[in-house]
Design a protein around this motif. Structure first.
Motif, PDB file in Angstrom:
ATOM      1  N   THR A  46      11.823 -37.102  56.841  1.00  0.00           N
ATOM      2  CA  THR A  46      12.752 -37.435  55.743  1.00  0.00           C
ATOM      3  C   THR A  46      12.757 -38.928  55.482  1.00  0.00           C
ATOM      4  OG1 THR A  46      14.138 -35.555  56.342  1.00  0.00           O
ATOM      5  CG2 THR A  46      15.133 -37.272  54.960  1.00  0.00           C
ATOM      6  N   ASP A  82       9.945 -38.558  61.932  1.00  0.00           N
ATOM      7  CA  ASP A  82      11.082 -38.326  61.043  1.00  0.00           C
ATOM      8  C   ASP A  82      10.555 -38.265  59.604  1.00  0.00           C
ATOM      9  OD1 ASP A  82      14.424 -39.798  60.740  1.00  0.00           O
ATOM     10  OD2 ASP A  82      13.420 -38.182  59.664  1.00  0.00           O
ATOM     11  N   ALA A  91       9.280 -44.640  61.189  1.00  0.00           N
ATOM     12  CA  ALA A  91       9.731 -43.268  60.981  1.00  0.00           C
ATOM     13  C   ALA A  91       8.610 -42.277  61.283  1.00  0.00           C
ATOM     14  CB  ALA A  91      10.234 -43.102  59.553  1.00  0.00           C
ATOM     15  N   ARG A 106      19.127 -34.791  66.582  1.00  0.00           N
ATOM     16  CA  ARG A 106      19.251 -34.484  65.156  1.00  0.00           C
ATOM     17  C   ARG A 106      19.987 -35.640  64.472  1.00  0.00           C
ATOM     18  NH1 ARG A 106      19.800 -30.084  68.317  1.00  0.00           N
ATOM     19  NH2 ARG A 106      18.759 -28.128  67.705  1.00  0.00           N
ATOM     20  N   SER A 107      19.586 -35.950  63.242  1.00  0.00           N
ATOM     21  CA  SER A 107      20.169 -37.115  62.572  1.00  0.00           C
ATOM     22  C   SER A 107      21.064 -36.758  61.401  1.00  0.00           C
ATOM     23  CB  SER A 107      19.056 -38.051  62.072  1.00  0.00           C
ATOM     24  OG  SER A 107      18.198 -37.344  61.183  1.00  0.00           O
TER      25      SER A 107
END
Length: 799
Positions: free
Chosen positions: A631, A629, A624, A22-23
């Motif tokens: 976002t 990812d 990404a 998780r980022s």
């Protein structure tokens, strides 16, 4: 002891994997809370983060177990305040706890113990883990495991917070760039000054997020408040400030921006005097500059979030002021151009009404041709004759029907307006008649209702000999007359009064006795011998038959002036210094040929920079997407689209550094090769090119012969530069509007003449003869005198 510790073993690998997967802060905080809750069943866990170290407050990011938490908590309050002060593991048993110690928690069970583990990275406290036990005290081994979890979670949560901060800053920057681009598009969407001022005030308020925005414009030696958006009771629309009378007035003097973030500032106290509701507690203002000259001031009053303005707000206001200044400059150019057009139209109308003594022509010119100056729907002139007012001309009517109710109603209003020697200007906005007198309001309410008009303006025509009549204009737009229009109407009325007076006096000159010369000729004829009388009559008959039945080619002539068929101003598409010039005066150039080049190193650098940013954004987006990812991919996609547009604009500007010929033609600019090293601004002219394959020759045809002209007829041109050569052409256009030269009126016939050898040059003069077909000889010889005589007879007898 070993058995007790083994029950609180932290699965380091699994926990670290959960954090790395998780980022963002909330998911990592949730993973931390769940990992802590798994150590001892029946406990609840809350993870807090300090988002702003400069203004610290506890913000919960995740919970696990039976517990609910409010929003932001005071940093120094309760047990969390003790953690902030000590920055160490703290445990509180249930017996020593008061309900006020954990008032920030919404729980319905008895608390057996509370534990707080600070989250510290590089000796900086940025969060805490709160553990609530409902059933038992917290074992020592669990607290050691809790410390181990905190050591793993601290750098992960700190990195996530840094990532969110950087991402939010990037999104904010992109949003700000998008806003500026949107502002530029909105400001440049109109060139109407009133609309633009309204748009600027509203958009400034929207972008700045403020209670009110005031827009002041320079008016002589002061600034005047012309537009406001939002609520600011401390200033009134239309008020003016000079230097020393207010903040806007001071900025108009020194041109420096102002930022006031202290409500106790003397300038704000002076401005708020007498106002409580809507008082100004924070203020920022910046000048509107146009080429280093101040044109106005923009004020922003009170941020909507209640915070004072800061330097970022001042910087934003200064930037959007630059965009607004460019739009205002373009709108001012349009206004100046319109003023020039109005003055040109006024000169033409003045030339029309002063070039003739024909009363009807003067009347028609005043009521019809003034529409080029004023956007009215009906204009009329009434003249005083034998003690009463007579309606003489109405726009759009060649003949006035006095039985028409609209005409009779108009005449009644003109008679009422002629009572006063002052101008009459009555308008209606909605249901409100703009006149203080009740009888006038009632009169115009009925008149406007019957005619559909909402504005009536009448001006008496008076000279040193007394009243001549009255001139009026009407429109369904109550604001169709500006201050400039009213001034021009007064000038026009003065000229019209002189022209109408002269035409009226000319009409009253006694008739010249035309019959006496005819009677003398008759006596001489009767005194001749019979044979001579017959011979004279026979000769007259033969001449008459010749004039009636013998056709001759008819041509009309006039002075001719050669002009280029097409002329182009070759202009710079971007700002730059001329690097190379490949043309000279008199050179023949082809369409698309390179005429000159501007220094392009800075534009090439812009292209390279834009390509690099675009490639970098595209690579980041693709990376990404490959990591799933969404976002980051969404954020980078916005950047890709923005930098793609920037790259396109940079390439377009680079291409404009090469100046090309718009069509085949000849260069007419002298010493154009000396322009090397000259700096050109966008739109500056480098050279002029005229088309040489054919020319347009304007032949000035007298007004009386203009009705004979037809497009497509042949023409012969004799130029003074080539007296032995005749140039043949074809009539393409007959101008719809006449021109006055030396008190005579002409219509221009434009003749297209081939010029393949390039002999004819613009500006050459000569004589043009235009073919108008075959007509009887009498028509050819006597048409001019007959038309003159007919005009005189008609003006005298007027049937």
């Amino acid at each position: 002891m070993a058995v007790g510790r083994s029950s609180f073993v932290v699965p380091v690998a699994e926990f670290a994997a959960a954090l790395l997967s998780r980022s963002e802060v909330p998911p990592r905080a949730q993973a931390t809370a769940q990992q802590v809750a798994q150590l001892l069943p029946g406990t609840a866990v809350v993870v807090y983060i300090i988002e702003d170290l400069d203004n610290p407050a506890w913000t919960y990011k995740a919970v696990a177990g039976e517990v609910e938490v409010g929003g932001e908590l005071e940093f120094a309050a309760g047990k969390l305040g003790a953690v902030a002060e000590n920055k160490t593991l703290m445990v509180f048993e249930g017996g020593e706890l008061q309900r006020e110690d954990y008032a920030h928690l919404d729980i319905r069970r008895t608390v057996s113990a509370l534990a707080y583990v600070p989250l510290i990275v590089d000796d900086i406290l940025f969060g805490a883990i709160e553990l609530i036990s409902y059933e038992q005290a917290l074992p020592e081994a669990m607290l050691e495991a809790l410390q181990e979890i905190a050591e793993l979670a601290s750098p992960a949560l700190a990195a996530a917070r840094s990532y969110e901060t950087e991402r939010n800053a990037s999104l904010h920057s992109i949003s700000r760039v998008t806003q500026m681009y949107d502002l530029e598009k909105v400001f440049n969407s109109t060139l109407e000054m009133d609309e633009l001022l309204e748009i600027i005030a509203k958009k400034f308020q929207e972008v700045m997020g403020v209670q009110a925005v005031n827009l002041w414009m320079v008016n002589n030696d002061a600034v005047e408040l012309v537009r406001s958006a939002g609520l600011d009771p401390t200033v009134e629309l239309g008020s003016a400030q000079k230097p020393g009378e207010g903040i806007a007035g001071d900025i108009s003097d020194n041109g420096e921006p102002v930022l006031i973030d202290d409500p106790a500032d003397e300038r704000l106290q002076k401005r708020n005097a007498g106002y409580e509701d809507g008082a100004v507690f924070s203020f920022v203002a910046a000048p509107l500059m146009e080429h280093e000259s101040l044109v106005g001031v923009v004020e922003a009053v009170n941020r909507m979030d209640g915070e004072p303005f800061d330097e970022d707000d001042q910087f934003l206001l200064a930037n959007i002021c630059e965009t607004a200044s460019n739009a205002l400059h373009n709108a001012s150019l349009l206004q100046a151009e319109r003023k020039v057009e109005i003055l040109q139209a006024l000169v033409q109308v003045s030339g029309e009404i002063t070039s003739t003594l024909n009363l009807d022509r003067v009347l028609q010119a005043v009521v019809n041709q003034t529409q080029a100056i004023i956007a009215f729907e009906r204009a009329a002139i009434a003249l005083e004759e034998r003690g009463s007012l007579q309606l003489k001309a109405v726009s759009g009517m060649t003949k006035i029907n006095h039985s028409d109710p609209a005409v009779s109603g108009l005449l009644e209003m003109l008679e009422w307006a002629s009572i006063s020697n002052e101008e009459t200007h009555v308008t209606q906005h909605g249901d409100q008649i703009d006149d203080p007198r009740p009888e006038t309001q009632a009169k115009f309410a009925a008149y406007f209702s019957s005619t559909g008009m909402q504005a009536f303006y009448a001006l008496p025509l008076i000279d040193d000999q007394g009243r001549l009549g009255v001139l009026c204009f009407e429109s369904s737009d109550p604001d169709f007359l500006s201050v400039a229009h009213l001034e021009m109407i007064k000038v026009l009325a003065g000229q019209a009064t002189v022209a109408l007076r002269n035409a009226t006096l000319y009409r009253e000159v006694p008739f010249i006795n035309l019959l006496e010369p005819l009677l003398q000729r008759k006596k001489r004829f009767l005194a001749m011998e019979k044979r001579r009388q017959v011979l004279t009559i026979g000769s007259g008959v033969l001449v008459g038959l010749f004039l009636i039945f013998c056709p001759l080619p008819m041509r009309v002539s006039g002075s001719a002036t050669a002009a280029s068929a097409r002329t182009a101003q070759v202009q710079a598409g971007v700002d730059g210094v001329v690097k190379n010039v490949y043309i000279h005066e008199g050179d023949h150039v082809r369409e698309g040929a390179v005429l000159a080049e501007l220094e392009d190193w800075n534009y090439r650098a812009d292209v390279a920079a834009a390509e690099a940013k675009y490639s970098e954004a595209m690579a980041t987006m693709n990376r990404a997407l490959s990591l799933n990812d969404g976002t980051v991919a969404g954020t980078e996609r916005v950047k890709v689209e923005y930098f793609k547009a920037e790259l396109s604009r940079a390439r377009e500007r680079l291409d404009r550094t090469t100046i090309r010929a718009p069509f085949d033609g000849i260069v007419t600019t002298p010493r154009v090769q000396n322009s090397v090293g000259r700096r050109l601004m966008h739109g500056d002219t480098l050279a002029e090119i005229i088309e040489s394959s054919h020319v347009i020759v304007d032949v000035a045809v007298p007004e009386d012969d203009a009705t004979l002209l037809r497009s497509g007829e042949g023409a012969a041109i004799k130029l003074e530069s080539f007296p032995l050569r005749t140039f043949l052409g074809e009539v393409t256009v007959i101008s719809p509007q006449s021109q006055v030269e030396s008190e005579q009126r002409f219509f221009m016939a434009r003749v297209n003449v081939p010029n393949q050898d390039g002999l004819i040059r613009p500006g050459m003069q000569g004589l043009g003869k235009l073919s108008v077909g075959w007509h009887p000889a009498g028509y050819v010889f006597f048409r001019g005198p007959a038309m003159w005589l007919w005009g005189k007879l008609w003006s005298w007898f007027g049937w």
